[in-house]
Scaffold this motif. Structure first.
Motif, PDB file in Angstrom:
ATOM      1  N   UNK A   1      24.383  37.224  42.044  1.00  0.00           N
ATOM      2  CA  UNK A   1      23.331  38.164  42.997  1.00  0.00           C
ATOM      3  C   UNK A   1      24.394  38.869  43.809  1.00  0.00           C
ATOM      4  N   UNK A   2      23.956  40.269  43.860  1.00  0.00           N
ATOM      5  CA  UNK A   2      24.973  41.086  44.731  1.00  0.00           C
ATOM      6  C   UNK A   2      24.016  42.150  45.779  1.00  0.00           C
ATOM      7  N   UNK A   3      23.941  41.746  46.870  1.00  0.00           N
ATOM      8  CA  UNK A   3      23.427  42.790  47.795  1.00  0.00           C
ATOM      9  C   UNK A   3      24.246  43.242  48.980  1.00  0.00           C
ATOM     10  N   UNK A   4      24.431  44.336  49.051  1.00  0.00           N
ATOM     11  CA  UNK A   4      25.531  44.968  50.250  1.00  0.00           C
ATOM     12  C   UNK A   4      25.039  44.497  51.788  1.00  0.00           C
ATOM     13  N   UNK A   5      26.112  44.093  52.381  1.00  0.00           N
ATOM     14  CA  UNK A   5      25.594  43.982  53.912  1.00  0.00           C
ATOM     15  C   UNK A   5      26.840  44.514  54.722  1.00  0.00           C
ATOM     16  N   UNK A   6      26.997  45.838  54.552  1.00  0.00           N
ATOM     17  CA  UNK A   6      28.070  46.553  55.267  1.00  0.00           C
ATOM     18  C   UNK A   6      27.762  46.989  56.547  1.00  0.00           C
TER      19      UNK A   6
ATOM     20  N   UNK B   1      27.739  51.973  48.650  1.00  0.00           N
ATOM     21  CA  UNK B   1      26.585  51.918  47.852  1.00  0.00           C
ATOM     22  C   UNK B   1      26.763  51.941  46.319  1.00  0.00           C
ATOM     23  N   UNK B   2      28.087  52.225  45.894  1.00  0.00           N
ATOM     24  CA  UNK B   2      28.483  52.005  44.616  1.00  0.00           C
ATOM     25  C   UNK B   2      29.135  50.544  44.217  1.00  0.00           C
ATOM     26  N   UNK B   3      29.252  49.625  45.433  1.00  0.00           N
ATOM     27  CA  UNK B   3      29.912  48.280  45.207  1.00  0.00           C
ATOM     28  C   UNK B   3      28.917  47.444  44.380  1.00  0.00           C
ATOM     29  N   UNK B   4      27.695  47.421  44.356  1.00  0.00           N
ATOM     30  CA  UNK B   4      26.737  46.532  43.684  1.00  0.00           C
ATOM     31  C   UNK B   4      26.753  46.833  42.163  1.00  0.00           C
TER      32      UNK B   4
ATOM     33  N   UNK C   1      32.842  39.746  49.624  1.00  0.00           N
ATOM     34  CA  UNK C   1      32.967  41.313  49.485  1.00  0.00           C
ATOM     35  C   UNK C   1      31.723  41.989  49.682  1.00  0.00           C
ATOM     36  N   UNK C   2      30.827  41.282  49.644  1.00  0.00           N
ATOM     37  CA  UNK C   2      29.288  42.178  50.003  1.00  0.00           C
ATOM     38  C   UNK C   2      29.581  42.930  51.331  1.00  0.00           C
TER      39      UNK C   2
ATOM     40  N   UNK D   1      30.763  54.877  47.418  1.00  0.00           N
ATOM     41  CA  UNK D   1      31.921  55.689  47.183  1.00  0.00           C
ATOM     42  C   UNK D   1      31.803  56.858  47.358  1.00  0.00           C
ATOM     43  N   UNK D   2      32.762  57.509  48.236  1.00  0.00           N
ATOM     44  CA  UNK D   2      32.757  58.813  48.841  1.00  0.00           C
ATOM     45  C   UNK D   2      33.125  59.719  47.778  1.00  0.00           C
ATOM     46  N   UNK D   3      32.393  60.877  47.484  1.00  0.00           N
ATOM     47  CA  UNK D   3      32.690  61.809  46.452  1.00  0.00           C
ATOM     48  C   UNK D   3      33.190  63.148  47.320  1.00  0.00           C
TER      49      UNK D   3
END
Length: 423
Positions: A171-176, A240-243, A234-235, A1-3
């Protein structure tokens, strides 16, 4: 999530110098507030003006490149992992400063030393690191009759059982492949190293991906995606905030993540936080634990006109009282890179965070088991590795073809850097 970027400036002292420092928007915002409070005190004591900017860490490397070209910008900058190797020609040596800091705080972990001690000179000041343990829903696991996983194979098996119990994507691991997602890189290296693999050879130039270890890693990711993630597409879109959101939503059961997700839950949703468990990084195929440690440091640029003043500020920030107050403000998210704090009560007295300090014992830089080098940092920023994994688990590419393409992409990247005179 961009801040959104935040710019703070202390009271102006006309005629005095302006010192500029840049850092990230921390996932533990209270640590940023404490740092600002400390900077304000320093500025008032020194009768100087300090500008303190925090922003999304993913755009900092691009902005650093711009200011290096212009030879103008921040005096002190936030650097990640092996960035001191990447920018070593532009960073001011801080040998005396690190020597004094070590005299006060003690021995550094190997990954902190290896990231900042470049060819015999300290190019940055080790600041903090953060662990990526397993964070899971204890209630989901108990209801499914499975224990917290010891190794990656047990993560996969727990996911399979949880799916049978009504959790479609446990289980959730981002693969963007479009955004930098540290969470993916941490999982990738943990699994790769467990199979005995590495990305670059000892020379720091030759790709090491053409190996049975890489093939095993890609095959395991495919099994993990199908059996434990339930082919959750969705992964591929998560930042970096997705999981974090995945776990906090109640849909997820297990993620590999810093304890910030627990810190947030304890502050805002205590009842939910009590359902979260934290366990050590899963062991690899060889039974050993490996962690790609997320390490952060502070560097002073050669073009700075305030080098000595910048060093004075860093000396102040690393005084024991000041530094430990800042560490405490982050509620345990930021871990000191000094071994003496492994037994600090901030972690050991917390019901969930006891495992965090021990993660440093098997922490490594991305270059490991090869020596630290700048090409490793360049490869990580290129997104070659998540593209390799995504091509297998999403696009149906064979592991052999995927790792061959990734190896060729790394060769092209390093050749381009060499042609441009990059070391």
């Amino acid at each position: 999530m961009k801040k959104d970027p935040i710019t703070r400036c202390t009271k102006e002292h006309p005629g005095g110098p302006l010192l500029k420092i840049r850092s990230w928007n921390s996932f533990a915002p209270t640590s940023d507030e404490k740092l600002w409070e400390q900077i304000e005190k320093f500025a008032e004591d020194q009768k100087i003006t300090v500008q303190f900017d925090t922003l999304d860490h993913r755009i900092i490397p691009e902005l650093i490149e711009k200011q290096i070209q212009e030879q103008s910008g921040y005096d002190i900058d936030f650097l990640a992992d092996e960035a001191p190797w990447f920018y070593r020609d532009h960073l001011y040596n801080v040998d005396d400063l690190v020597r004094d800091i070590q005299a006060e705080h003690g021995e550094l972990y190997d990954f902190a030393r290896d990231s900042t001690l470049v060819e015999g000179s300290w190019k940055a000041v080790p600041w903090f690191w953060f662990a990526f343990p397993g964070v899971y829903r204890e209630d989901h696991f108990q209801e499914a009759g499975v224990s917290a996983p010891y190794n990656w194979e047990e993560v996969c098996e727990a996911g399979r059982v949880l799916r049978q119990k009504g959790h479609p994507h446990p289980v959730g691991i981002p693969v963007n492949t479009l955004l930098d997602t540290v969470d993916f890189m941490v999982a990738f290296f943990s699994i790769l190293w467990g199979f005995g693999g590495k990305v670059l050879e000892k020379d720091g130039k030759t790709p090491a991906l053409r190996s049975p270890a890489t093939k095993n890693t890609l095959e395991f990711f495919k099994k993990l995606y199908e059996n434990a993630m339930g082919k959750n597409e969705r992964i591929f879109l998560w930042d970096e905030s997705g999981n974090n959101q995945f776990l906090l939503s109640g849909r997820g059961s297990w993620i590999l993540n810093p304890i910030g997700v627990c810190v947030d839950a304890f502050k805002e949703r205590k009842e939910f936080a009590d359902k979260l468990g934290v366990h050590s990084t899963p062991a690899g195929e060889d039974g050993k634990r490996y962690a790609y440690v997320q390490f952060r440091c502070l560097g002073i640029w050669k073009f700075s006109k305030n080098k000595e003043l910048a060093k004075t500020l860093l000396r102040y920030l690393f005084q024991s009282k000041t530094y430990l107050e800042w560490i405490a403000a982050g509620s345990g998210y930021n871990s000191p890179p000094f071994r003496k704090y492994e037994t600090h009560p901030l972690w050991l007295n917390h019901p969930k965070f006891k495992v965090v300090p021990g993660e440093a014992q098997f922490g490594h830089t991305a270059s490991w088991p090869s020596p630290s080098n700048s090409n490793s940092y360049a490869v990580n920023k290129s997104r070659i590795l998540p593209r390799m994994v995504a091509s297998v688990i999403r696009d149906g590419e064979t592991p052999e073809n995927a790792m061959e393409k990734a190896a060729r992409d790394i060769e092209k990247l390093i050749l381009t850097r060499t042609t441009r005179g990059k070391k």
